[in-house]
Design a protein around this motif. Structure first.
Motif, PDB file in Angstrom:
ATOM      1  N   LEU A 175      33.055  31.287  44.708  1.00 33.48           N
ATOM      2  CA  LEU A 175      33.767  30.808  43.533  1.00 33.48           C
ATOM      3  C   LEU A 175      34.157  29.342  43.706  1.00 33.48           C
ATOM      4  O   LEU A 175      34.051  28.539  42.776  1.00 33.48           O
ATOM      5  N   LYS A 176      34.551  28.965  44.906  1.00 38.75           N
ATOM      6  CA  LYS A 176      34.901  27.571  45.178  1.00 38.75           C
ATOM      7  C   LYS A 176      33.668  26.673  44.998  1.00 38.75           C
ATOM      8  O   LYS A 176      33.759  25.596  44.407  1.00 38.75           O
ATOM      9  N   ARG A 197      32.823  26.411  41.215  1.00 43.71           N
ATOM     10  CA  ARG A 197      33.789  25.546  40.528  1.00 43.71           C
ATOM     11  C   ARG A 197      33.536  24.071  40.867  1.00 43.71           C
ATOM     12  O   ARG A 197      33.698  23.190  40.026  1.00 43.71           O
ATOM     13  N   SER A 198      33.134  23.809  42.086  1.00 52.69           N
ATOM     14  CA  SER A 198      32.836  22.441  42.504  1.00 52.69           C
ATOM     15  C   SER A 198      31.642  21.895  41.715  1.00 52.69           C
ATOM     16  O   SER A 198      31.678  20.760  41.232  1.00 52.69           O
ATOM     17  N   TYR A 239      30.611  22.964  38.820  1.00 54.01           N
ATOM     18  CA  TYR A 239      31.003  22.848  37.422  1.00 54.01           C
ATOM     19  C   TYR A 239      31.882  21.623  37.186  1.00 54.01           C
ATOM     20  O   TYR A 239      31.776  20.961  36.148  1.00 54.01           O
ATOM     21  N   ALA A 240      32.727  21.294  38.141  1.00 55.03           N
ATOM     22  CA  ALA A 240      33.608  20.125  37.994  1.00 55.03           C
ATOM     23  C   ALA A 240      32.794  18.849  37.759  1.00 55.03           C
ATOM     24  O   ALA A 240      33.235  17.948  37.036  1.00 55.03           O
ATOM     25  N   ARG A 261      31.606  19.340  33.882  1.00 55.06           N
ATOM     26  CA  ARG A 261      32.564  19.828  32.873  1.00 55.06           C
ATOM     27  C   ARG A 261      32.860  18.806  31.789  1.00 55.06           C
ATOM     28  O   ARG A 261      32.810  19.120  30.598  1.00 55.06           O
ATOM     29  N   ASP A 283      34.454  27.382  32.813  1.00 60.35           N
ATOM     30  CA  ASP A 283      35.656  27.508  33.633  1.00 60.35           C
ATOM     31  C   ASP A 283      36.465  28.735  33.216  1.00 60.35           C
ATOM     32  O   ASP A 283      37.034  29.429  34.062  1.00 60.35           O
ATOM     33  N   PHE A 328      34.682  31.622  34.713  1.00 59.42           N
ATOM     34  CA  PHE A 328      34.965  31.690  36.152  1.00 59.42           C
ATOM     35  C   PHE A 328      36.303  32.384  36.391  1.00 59.42           C
ATOM     36  O   PHE A 328      36.436  33.182  37.316  1.00 59.42           O
ATOM     37  N   ASN A 329      37.301  32.081  35.562  1.00 60.48           N
ATOM     38  CA  ASN A 329      38.608  32.731  35.703  1.00 60.48           C
ATOM     39  C   ASN A 329      38.495  34.232  35.472  1.00 60.48           C
ATOM     40  O   ASN A 329      39.106  35.021  36.199  1.00 60.48           O
ATOM     41  N   GLU A 389      36.784  35.699  38.473  1.00 57.50           N
ATOM     42  CA  GLU A 389      37.717  35.682  39.605  1.00 57.50           C
ATOM     43  C   GLU A 389      38.725  36.819  39.488  1.00 57.50           C
ATOM     44  O   GLU A 389      38.980  37.537  40.459  1.00 57.50           O
TER      45      GLU A 389
END
Length: 179
Positions: free
Chosen positions: A43-44, A47-48, A50-51, A54, A162, A165-166, A169
């Protein structure tokens, strides 16, 4: 200071008990439990990636309609969450991410998201008994809304990753405590 030591000891004891309990269950379904336990690292990474993309997708998303509303979140939280996640991963892998790749703007990051989604989908199928997968969720509303958005649907779907992802998660965390 004594209170702080007590709190740290209590926290470590709780973590140790939780880890021992999961290891006990993991003996029965080792790879599935290991996958769930290791998911925060994936997940980390997702998210990286996607950042890095985004801002582009969110700035091009000028639609008021949402793909992932509270109803989808509630579906993730019910006993059919595995099915919901499977359908949504299928939608992103077959529809959204290939279209995003065709833009050839952020290939490396989109590919990394796709690889992790494929891994997650594969593990969800392999561990369907672990996740107690059932099939009442219909992704047709999400797909229909996406189609109605036309070319802007890509920006909406990528802009809401995002949020997805939440949801993922939360679902994966609920599976850790359940098993």
């Amino acid at each position: 200071m004594l209170l702080l030591r007590f709190l740290l000891l209590a926290l470590l004891t709780a973590l140790l008990i939780d880890t021992v309990q999961c290891k006990k269950i993991c003996k029965e379904q080792d790879s599935c439990c290991s996958f769930v336990e290791g998911f925060p690292g994936k997940l980390k990474a997702i998210r990286s990636s996607y950042a890095a993309i985004r801002d582009y997708y969110e700035s091009n998303d000028d639609l008021d309609t949402s793909l992932f509303n509270r109803t989808v979140l509630e579906h993730f939280k019910n006993p059919y969450g595995c099915s919901v996640m499977n359908d949504i991963l299928h939608f992103y892998l077959d529809t959204v991410l290939p279209r995003a790749m065709n833009q050839n703007k952020f290939g490396k990051h989109i590919d990394r998201i796709g690889v992790i989604f494929k891994d997650l989908k594969r593990e969800m199928i392999k561990c369907k008994n672990y996740f107690t997968c059932q099939k009442p969720f219909e992704i047709s509303r999400v797909k229909s809304t996406y189609s109605q958005m036309g070319d802007k649907g890509l920006y909406k779907a990528m802009g809401e990753l995002d949020m997805l992802f939440n949801y993922i998660e939360d679902y994966m965390a609920s599976q850790r405590h359940k098993h």
